[in-house]
Design an enzyme around this catalytic site. Structure first.
Site, mmCIF file in Angstrom:
data_model
loop_
_atom_site.group_PDB
_atom_site.id
_atom_site.type_symbol
_atom_site.label_atom_id
_atom_site.label_comp_id
_atom_site.label_asym_id
_atom_site.label_seq_id
_atom_site.Cartn_x
_atom_site.Cartn_y
_atom_site.Cartn_z
ATOM 1 N N ARG A 134 25.151 10.591 -54.669
ATOM 2 C CA ARG A 134 25.799 11.906 -54.578
ATOM 3 C C ARG A 134 27.318 11.769 -54.539
ATOM 4 O O ARG A 134 28.036 12.689 -54.921
ATOM 5 C CB ARG A 134 25.265 12.655 -53.362
ATOM 6 C CG ARG A 134 25.602 12.047 -52.019
ATOM 7 C CD ARG A 134 24.671 12.494 -50.907
ATOM 8 N NE ARG A 134 23.329 11.956 -51.081
ATOM 9 C CZ ARG A 134 22.314 12.220 -50.267
ATOM 10 N NH1 ARG A 134 22.500 13.010 -49.217
ATOM 11 N NH2 ARG A 134 21.126 11.693 -50.484
ATOM 12 N N LYS B 10 19.573 -2.136 -48.127
ATOM 13 C CA LYS B 10 18.159 -1.826 -48.247
ATOM 14 C C LYS B 10 17.322 -3.044 -47.858
ATOM 15 O O LYS B 10 17.781 -4.193 -47.947
ATOM 16 C CB LYS B 10 17.807 -1.460 -49.697
ATOM 17 C CG LYS B 10 18.407 -0.184 -50.220
ATOM 18 C CD LYS B 10 18.021 0.011 -51.683
ATOM 19 C CE LYS B 10 18.627 1.273 -52.275
ATOM 20 N NZ LYS B 10 18.007 2.492 -51.756
ATOM 21 N N LYS C 160 23.757 10.020 -63.095
ATOM 22 C CA LYS C 160 24.044 9.011 -62.075
ATOM 23 C C LYS C 160 23.836 7.626 -62.672
ATOM 24 O O LYS C 160 22.721 7.267 -63.073
ATOM 25 C CB LYS C 160 23.129 9.209 -60.871
ATOM 26 C CG LYS C 160 23.233 8.104 -59.804
ATOM 27 C CD LYS C 160 22.164 8.286 -58.729
ATOM 28 C CE LYS C 160 22.078 7.060 -57.821
ATOM 29 N NZ LYS C 160 20.984 7.171 -56.827
ATOM 30 N N GLU D 36 24.836 6.847 -51.892
ATOM 31 C CA GLU D 36 26.003 6.670 -52.753
ATOM 32 C C GLU D 36 25.932 7.475 -54.041
ATOM 33 O O GLU D 36 26.959 7.789 -54.647
ATOM 34 C CB GLU D 36 26.185 5.182 -53.081
ATOM 35 C CG GLU D 36 25.389 4.649 -54.256
ATOM 36 C CD GLU D 36 23.878 4.758 -54.075
ATOM 37 O OE1 GLU D 36 23.182 4.918 -55.095
ATOM 38 O OE2 GLU D 36 23.383 4.684 -52.929
ATOM 39 N N ASP E 137 18.215 2.593 -60.739
ATOM 40 C CA ASP E 137 19.038 3.620 -60.108
ATOM 41 C C ASP E 137 20.092 4.182 -61.058
ATOM 42 O O ASP E 137 20.834 5.089 -60.685
ATOM 43 C CB ASP E 137 19.699 3.071 -58.834
ATOM 44 C CG ASP E 137 19.863 4.142 -57.762
ATOM 45 O OD1 ASP E 137 19.161 5.168 -57.837
ATOM 46 O OD2 ASP E 137 20.697 3.960 -56.864
ATOM 47 N N ASP F 239 24.101 3.989 -48.331
ATOM 48 C CA ASP F 239 22.979 4.040 -49.271
ATOM 49 C C ASP F 239 22.778 5.437 -49.847
ATOM 50 O O ASP F 239 21.914 5.635 -50.687
ATOM 51 C CB ASP F 239 21.695 3.560 -48.584
ATOM 52 C CG ASP F 239 20.608 3.198 -49.575
ATOM 53 O OD1 ASP F 239 20.934 2.939 -50.747
ATOM 54 O OD2 ASP F 239 19.424 3.176 -49.183
ATOM 55 N N ASP G 57 21.580 -0.835 -56.894
ATOM 56 C CA ASP G 57 21.896 -0.283 -55.577
ATOM 57 C C ASP G 57 21.350 -1.191 -54.488
ATOM 58 O O ASP G 57 20.167 -1.171 -54.172
ATOM 59 C CB ASP G 57 21.304 1.121 -55.436
ATOM 60 C CG ASP G 57 21.643 1.747 -54.098
ATOM 61 O OD1 ASP G 57 22.591 1.275 -53.442
ATOM 62 O OD2 ASP G 57 20.974 2.725 -53.714
#
Length: 462
Positions: free
Chosen positions: A309, A235, A223, A307, A246, A305, A228
């Protein structure tokens, strides 16, 4: 500066490092000459873990007594910056696994991230009296993971991450293909494009290939959400503060790839990194949007949020198309995994019991612990959509790590061995060998499992 604090030739001025576990200090004391025992008594040396004392000596070399903890990997890990700069050698030579872990821990403790602020001093240097090449390769892989994660997003956006992958490929003679921006739509990677399109730094898919096609094929997926914001489901400030990490899954995939290539493991390696910034702009994807993924499964966006996956699902679908022997993905995916296991132990999910047991065993053997969580299928119905095949998240406060893993499993072809690592990729505090900041978790366990299996009749996947 010697970054890993290890040297392969013995300097004449090397002090002797007397490393004694706390549980054996009394036994060690009885083996010493009377003058040493008397000095210990006069100085009231208690022998607490972490204590350091320069022993009296009438001649060179100097001797320094260190009381260590019981964890072999971290027994020496705090010494590179606690001892004065200089050269050291262990008074009693270690062999085998004990030597490997001690040297690895010393090197991990020598690490500093110095891109923006130099270190005040160099680490103390330890003479490695055995073949240190394998240790240095592990340390290079760990340092790569740490460096990539520690670099702030302004210097580690999708284009920078792609450049890092290209540099790694060039170093080891691998091929690296990058699909950028709207070309993702042409190539049928709609979720990667959707998550990353709001950023001024275009989304991309990194595809690195190395090795002999005659060998078992292993695909690593990481990933690569370089920052993010949470997207339109933004967030809070506290939760956004460390979202440079992230892309920790991508860093893990590239670090493991470095270790595989450096040791020339006989596998056909492919690394897939969907690299995006989950930013906010007028063209950002929205809650309620429905995306048709590469696999053809439609996904309704419950929360922007969730995102990670989404970018992984297209990469996993691509990975399966070549029918590999094994797929392993790494992702900083859920806070739920941290709630379950804390920040130091990565969660692993697997659809193959033999694969899971092999990685767990390798982790225990190599002091790289992981913990398997279940792909509990009854939870799968919570992801069922009303107007699309699936939702990317649910309103449930429970089982978030399992639900995320079940979402990813839907994009893995049945029968393909697959393991998913939900990692923190970050040390929240500084401990011996584990400075605060980016951290590699589980890659040594996975590498050890791969190395152990490549020569067996049923390679790698169990």
């Amino acid at each position: 500066m010697n970054r890993h604090g290890l040297i392969e030739s013995l300097p004449a001025d090397a002090a002797l490092l007397v490393a004694v576990p706390k549980s054996r200090i009394a036994q060690w004391r009885e083996t010493q000459a009377p003058d040493i025992r008397q000095w210990l008594d006069r100085s009231r040396f208690r022998g607490d873990a972490g204590a350091i004392a320069w022993l009296p000596a009438d001649s060179e070399p100097a001797r320094v007594l260190v009381i260590t903890g019981e964890e072999p990997l971290f027994a020496l890990a705090d010494l590179p910056y606690r001892l004065p700069e200089g050269n050291y050698q262990l008074e009693s030579s270690l062999t085998g696994a004990a030597a490997h872990l001690a040297l690895l821990g010393w090197g991990m403790g020598s690490y500093r991230f110095t891109r923006y602020k130099g270190s005040e001093r160099a680490p103390a240097r330890l003479f490695a009296d055995s073949n240190v090449t394998t240790v240095l390769r592990e340390l290079d892989a760990i340092a790569l993971v740490r460096d990539l994660i520690n670099t702030p997003a302004g210097d580690m956006l999708p284009s920078h991450l792609a450049e890092s992958a290209e540099n790694l490929a060039a170093e080891f003679g691998a091929d690296c293909e990058i699909t950028v921006g709207d070309a993702l739509l042409t190539a049928n990677f709609p979720t990667i494009h959707a998550v990353g399109r709001a950023s001024t730094n275009a989304p991309r898919l990194i595809d690195l290939r190395w090795g002999d096609a005659a060998h078992p094929s292993v695909v690593l997926v990481g990933k690569g959400v370089c920052f993010d914001s949470g997207g339109l489901d933004i967030k809070g400030a506290a939760n956004m503060r460390y979202m440079k990490k992230d892309m920790g899954g991508a860093a893990h995939a590239l670090g493991l790839a470095r270790l595989i290539m450096a040791n020339r493991l006989p596998i056909q390696l492919r690394v897939l990194v969907p690299a995006v910034e989950n930013a906010i702009a007028g063209n950002a994807f929205r809650p309620g949007d429905i995306i048709r993924t590469r696999k053809g499964i439609t996904v309704e966006i419950d929360n922007t949020d969730a995102e990670g996956r989404l970018v992984l699902c297209d990469a996993l679908a691509l990975a399966c198309e070549s029918r590999p022997t094994l797929i392993i993905d790494f992702a900083t995916l859920t806070g739920a995994a941290r709630t379950a296991l804390g920040t130091e132990v990565p969660a692993m999910f697997a659809n193959d019991d033999a694969l899971a047991r092999g990685i767990e065993d390798a982790g225990n053997t190599h002091a790289d612990p992981i913990w398997r969580l279940p792909l509990h299928q009854p939870y799968r119905k919570q992801l069922d959509g009303k107007v699309a095949d699936m939702m990317n998240s649910t309103s449930s406060a429970y089982g978030g790590a399992i639900l995320a893993a079940l979402f990813l499993e839907a994009f893995v072809t049945a029968g393909t061995p697959w393991a998913h690592f939900d990692v923190m990729a970050w040390n929240t505090t500084t401990q011996p060998g584990r400075p605060e900041g980016g951290e590699a978790m589980g890659i040594r366990a996975v590498y050890a499992h791969l190395a152990r299996r490549v020569d067996q009749p049923n390679p790698i996947g169990g």
